[in-house]
Design an enzyme around this catalytic site. Structure first.
Site, mmCIF file in Angstrom:
data_model
loop_
_atom_site.group_PDB
_atom_site.id
_atom_site.type_symbol
_atom_site.label_atom_id
_atom_site.label_comp_id
_atom_site.label_asym_id
_atom_site.label_seq_id
_atom_site.Cartn_x
_atom_site.Cartn_y
_atom_site.Cartn_z
ATOM 1 N N LYS A 1 35.226 33.787 45.716
ATOM 2 C CA LYS A 1 36.365 32.947 45.316
ATOM 3 C C LYS A 1 37.682 33.705 45.496
ATOM 4 O O LYS A 1 38.651 33.175 46.044
ATOM 5 C CB LYS A 1 36.186 32.484 43.854
ATOM 6 C CG LYS A 1 35.067 31.452 43.704
ATOM 7 C CD LYS A 1 34.619 31.241 42.259
ATOM 8 C CE LYS A 1 33.394 30.319 42.236
ATOM 9 N NZ LYS A 1 32.790 30.134 40.905
ATOM 10 N N GLN B 1 33.518 32.262 34.867
ATOM 11 C CA GLN B 1 32.249 32.074 35.574
ATOM 12 C C GLN B 1 31.111 31.812 34.587
ATOM 13 O O GLN B 1 30.971 32.497 33.576
ATOM 14 C CB GLN B 1 31.954 33.311 36.440
ATOM 15 C CG GLN B 1 30.767 33.172 37.359
ATOM 16 C CD GLN B 1 30.936 32.130 38.469
ATOM 17 O OE1 GLN B 1 32.036 31.790 38.872
ATOM 18 N NE2 GLN B 1 29.828 31.601 38.945
ATOM 19 N N ASP C 1 37.996 23.952 37.027
ATOM 20 C CA ASP C 1 36.549 23.687 37.078
ATOM 21 C C ASP C 1 36.227 22.254 36.643
ATOM 22 O O ASP C 1 35.136 21.754 36.895
ATOM 23 C CB ASP C 1 35.824 24.621 36.091
ATOM 24 C CG ASP C 1 35.168 25.808 36.754
ATOM 25 O OD1 ASP C 1 34.768 25.696 37.920
ATOM 26 O OD2 ASP C 1 35.044 26.840 36.069
HETATM 27 N N1 GUN Z 1 28.576 28.800 37.861
HETATM 28 C C1 GUN Z 1 27.945 28.075 38.810
HETATM 29 N N2 GUN Z 1 28.783 27.163 39.340
HETATM 30 C C2 GUN Z 1 29.970 27.313 38.700
HETATM 31 C C3 GUN Z 1 31.228 26.652 38.811
HETATM 32 O O1 GUN Z 1 31.433 25.710 39.588
HETATM 33 N N3 GUN Z 1 32.201 27.124 37.973
HETATM 34 C C4 GUN Z 1 31.993 28.128 37.089
HETATM 35 N N4 GUN Z 1 33.006 28.489 36.295
HETATM 36 N N5 GUN Z 1 30.837 28.748 36.971
HETATM 37 C C5 GUN Z 1 29.831 28.343 37.777
#
Ligand code: GUN
Length: 297
Positions: A54, A98, A121
Site C-alpha cells: 500500500k 491493518q 477502508d
Molecule cells: N485486512 C485484509 N483486508 C483489509 C482491508 O481491506 N483493510 C484493512 N484495514 N485490513 C485488511
C-alpha cells in the site's frame, strides 16, 4: 471452452493510471496532495506485505504516505493515541489500521475512533450505513468495490442475475451483498449469501450466475458447486504449505482453479485477480477523501 481470465492486474493498472492523473490534477489545480496513513500493530508476515504494498503504491502515484508500526504488545491506549494524532493531522486524508490486530486490541473500538471522513477502508459504522442506503458521500469498502469494478470493466452487468456470495465477513461478504443488491447501474442483482451454517450450500452456489468466494478456506469451491457458464470471483488469499514454493508456501484462492475454470465462463486468478483491485480502490478512496476534505467537487 475454458473460462476467460479476468485480469485484475491489468484492470488495476488502468485504475492506477486514472488515480495518478487525479493526483496530478489535484497538485496542478489546487496545490493539494492526498495523504494516507497506514497503521500496523504487530508483525504478522502477511499484513506486513500488504502494508508495504500500500505504501509503495502511494509513492508510485504521488500520494503522501506514512507507515506506523506498533509493537505486537501495544496497548489500546497507544493505538487510540496514534489514531487521534492522525485524525488531527491535516497532511493525512485517509487512515487505515491493518486488520486483524493482535488479540488485546479491540478492533471495533479502534475503527469507531477513526474520523469517518478519513475512514478510507469504509469500516466505520457511519460509512457502512451510508453505503447500505446508497449515499455517495461516504466510502465504499476496497475489496467489494474492486470486485464491482472488475465486473463492470469486464462487461458483466449483475442486473437481474443471481449473485451468490460465500462468506459473511464485515470486510467482504456483507458489504459485497449490499453493493450487488443496490438499485443502481452496475448492480441490481438478486443476492444470496451462504456461510458456515448454511445447510444446502452447494445447491445454492450451483444457482449462481455470479459466484463470489470469500470464505477464507483454500480451494473450497469445487467444480460440482458451480453452474456451467458462471462468472467466478475468488477473493481468497490462503497460504498453504508447499516445500517447493518460495518461503515454503504457495498462495491459493478459495476456488479450486483448474477444475472450476473448465466450467465457468469467466474467472479471477489468485494472485492477480481481486488483490490488485483492493489497493487500486484504496488509492481511489484516499483521493476522494482528500477532495471531500478540501471541498473539491
Ligand atoms: N485486512 C485484509 N483486508 C483489509 C482491508 O481491506 N483493510 C484493512 N484495514 N485490513 C485488511
Amino acid at each position: 471452452m475454458p473460462a476467460s481470465i479476468i485480469d485484475g492486474k491489468m484492470i488495476a493498472a488502468k485504475v492506477h493510471e486514472e488515480n495518478a492523473e487525479e493526483v496530478a490534477a489535484l497538485a496542478r489545480d489546487y496545490n493539494v496532495q492526498p495523504g494516507l496513513a497506514v497503521v500496523l500493530v504487530g508483525d504478522d508476515p502477511a499484513s506486513r506485505v500488504y502494508v508495504n504494498m500500500k505504501v509503495r503504491k502511494c509513492k508510485e502515484l504521488g500520494i503522501y504516505s506514512e507507515k506506523h508500526v506498533l509493537e505486537k504488545t501495544a496497548s489500546m491506549d497507544e493505538v487510540l493515541a496514534l489514531v487521534d494524532q492522525l485524525n488531527n493531522d491535516t497532511r493525512i486524508n485517509g487512515i487505515l489500521v491493518q486488520s486483524p490486530p493482535p488479540p488485546q486490541i479491540d478492533e471495533d473500538a479502534v475503527v469507531a475512533a477513526i474520523n469517518p471522513a478519513k475512514d478510507v477502508d469504509c469500516f466505520h459504522a457511519e460509512n457502512v450505513g451510508k453505503m447500505l442506503i446508497g449515499k455517495q458521500d461516504g466510502f465504499v469498502p476496497c475489496t467489494p468495490y474492486g470486485i464491482m469494478k472488475l465486473l463492470e470493466r469486464s462487461g458483466i452487468d449483475p442486473s437481474g442475475k443471481h449473485a451468490v456470495v460465500i462468506g459473511r465477513s464485515n470486510i467482504v461478504g456483507k458489504p459485497m451483498m449490499a453493493l450487488l443488491v443496490q438499485k443502481a447501474k452496475g448492480a441490481n442483482a438478486t443476492v444470496t449469501c451462504v456461510h458456515s451454517r448454511t445447510k444446502n450450500l452447494a445447491e445454492l452456489t450451483r444457482q449462481a450466475d455470479i459466484l463470489i468466494a470469500a470464505i477464507g478456506k483454500p480451494e473450497f469451491v469445487t467444480a460440482d458447486m458451480v453452474k456451467k457458464g458462471a462468472v467466478v470471483v475468488d477473493v481468497g488469499i490462503n497460504r498453504v504449505d508447499d516445500p517447493n514454493g518460495r518461503d515454503n508456501y504457495q498462495l491459493v484462492g478459495d476456488v479450486k482453479f483448474d477444475e472450476v475454470a473448465a466450467k465457468a465462463s469467466m474467472i479471477t486468478p489468485v494472485p492477480g485477480g481481486v488483490g490488485p483491485m483492493t489497493i487500486a480502490m484504496l488509492m481511489h478512496n484516499t483521493i476522494k477523501a482528500c477532495k471531500l476534505q478540501n471541498g473539491i467537487g
